[in-house]
Motif scaffolding. Structure first.
Motif, mmCIF file in Angstrom:
data_model
loop_
_atom_site.group_PDB
_atom_site.id
_atom_site.type_symbol
_atom_site.label_atom_id
_atom_site.label_comp_id
_atom_site.label_asym_id
_atom_site.label_seq_id
_atom_site.Cartn_x
_atom_site.Cartn_y
_atom_site.Cartn_z
ATOM 1 N N LEU A 39 0.830 -1.203 0.000
ATOM 2 C CA LEU A 39 0.000 0.000 0.000
ATOM 3 C C LEU A 39 0.866 1.257 0.000
ATOM 4 O O LEU A 39 0.592 2.221 -0.726
ATOM 5 C CB LEU A 39 -0.923 -0.008 1.216
ATOM 6 N N ALA A 40 1.919 1.260 0.794
ATOM 7 C CA ALA A 40 2.800 2.424 0.847
ATOM 8 C C ALA A 40 3.521 2.632 -0.484
ATOM 9 O O ALA A 40 3.607 3.761 -0.990
ATOM 10 C CB ALA A 40 3.811 2.251 1.978
ATOM 11 N N TYR A 41 4.018 1.556 -1.073
ATOM 12 C CA TYR A 41 4.732 1.664 -2.346
ATOM 13 C C TYR A 41 3.832 2.180 -3.461
ATOM 14 O O TYR A 41 4.321 2.808 -4.408
ATOM 15 C CB TYR A 41 5.314 0.310 -2.737
ATOM 16 N N SER A 42 2.528 1.899 -3.371
ATOM 17 C CA SER A 42 1.633 2.330 -4.448
ATOM 18 C C SER A 42 1.502 3.845 -4.529
ATOM 19 O O SER A 42 1.059 4.365 -5.557
ATOM 20 C CB SER A 42 0.251 1.701 -4.250
ATOM 21 N N PHE A 43 1.880 4.568 -3.460
ATOM 22 C CA PHE A 43 1.809 6.028 -3.461
ATOM 23 C C PHE A 43 3.174 6.674 -3.691
ATOM 24 O O PHE A 43 3.294 7.895 -3.612
ATOM 25 C CB PHE A 43 1.232 6.526 -2.132
#
Length: 298
Positions: A39-43
């Motif tokens: 989830l963090a990498y997607s932003f």
């Protein structure tokens, strides 16, 4: 205060927390942590051979405006729905026979036989289906031996069964069949047989008793089987790669392509999160429809 602390440590609540803490930590480390990381990498932003830790929504915009993603996502959902329909439709009669057609002392033996596929690796089972469905595989060789395939047969050339949605669905249905049979069997086993006898005593036929009593009471198992099969099938990577030959990619293959060959981890993470949200939404809708069905049945 020390006495209260010692008494709490000896209480049932403290013992319960101590009992569940190992699996809870296991779930956090191996399930929650990877999801939070994705989830963090997607932003984040993608840089040259690195990830730029700057917030952006461009990955999600690019994902949902990409027609390739939409086509592959629809294909993945279609294949997963087809596999789920085939698997549950075939699993219910088997589970019904195990529960109602066998003596109690024979059920454990049949359950044991159903779990035999788990003795081998999932990858090996997929390779076996590739051998069975191949151009020179078991099916085509058998048809050639009996004269159906050949110059003078009904079919001139061997059947091309690989690299198709049907081959992928067949392989996945076989792989996930035990996961569908077992929860349905458990639900059928919990049904009070006196309810079925009461329905027949009231003049209902066996078919109407099945529709009005057996099927509604077995729905929790059917729902569990549906979700157990549908959710992992959407994200299956091995079967589309081997049985589909890479020509029928599903969403997991798209994620792998972004993560490894293209080295675009933020985009791959955005695709993974988007797919996760779609599957979660469909699962919630299915559960809601099932509750409405049960209320109408009552």
């Amino acid at each position: 205060m020390a006495g209260k602390g010692e008494s709490w440590l000896r209480s049932e609540s403290a013992q319960g927390y101590a009992l569940i803490s190992p699996p809870f930590l296991y779930a956090v480390l191996l399930l929650a942590a990877p999801l939070v990381t994705i989830l963090a990498y997607s932003f984040f932003q993608d840089g040259y051979l690195t990830v730029v830790h700057e917030f952006t929504l461009q990955n999600y915009i690019a994902t949902w405006t990409d027609p390739i993603f939409r086509v592959i996502l629809v294909r993945s959902l279609f294949v997963a729905g087809l596999v789920t329909l085939i698997t549950v439709a075939l699993a219910f009669p088997i589970a019904y026979y195990l529960s109602f057609g066998l003596a109690p002392n024979q059920k454990a033996r049949w359950i044991f036989l159903i779990t035999i596929p788990f003795w081998t690796s999932y990858l090996i089972r997929v390779f076996l289906w590739k051998v069975i469905l191949g151009y020179n595989g078991v099916i085509n060789s058998a048809l050639e031996s009996i004269g159906i395939i050949g110059p003078n047969g009904l079919i001139a050339d061997p059947l091309q069964m690989l690299n198709s949605v049907g081959a992928i669905a067949l392989t996945l249905a076989h792989a996930y069949a035990p996961f569908a049979i077992l929860p349905i069997f458990v639900s059928l086993e919990k049904i009070d047989r006196s309810l079925l006898e009461a329905g027949q005593d009231l003049g209902e036929s066996r078919w109407r008793t099945f529709l009005r009593v057996t099927l509604p009471l077995a729905m929790p198992g059917v729902v569990a089987a549906t979700l157990i099969v549908f959710i992992p099938t959407v994200g299956d990577y091995v079967t589309p790669e081997l049985i589909g030959g890479g020509k029928m990619p599903m969403v997991a293959n798209l994620i792998q392509a972004q993560m490894l060959p293209l080295d675009n981890r933020p985009m791959g993470s955005a695709i993974a999160v988007s797919s996760l949200l779609v599957v979660a939404a469909l699962s919630l809708v299915f559960l809601w429809l099932n509750r409405r069905f049960l209320k109408v049945g009552k």
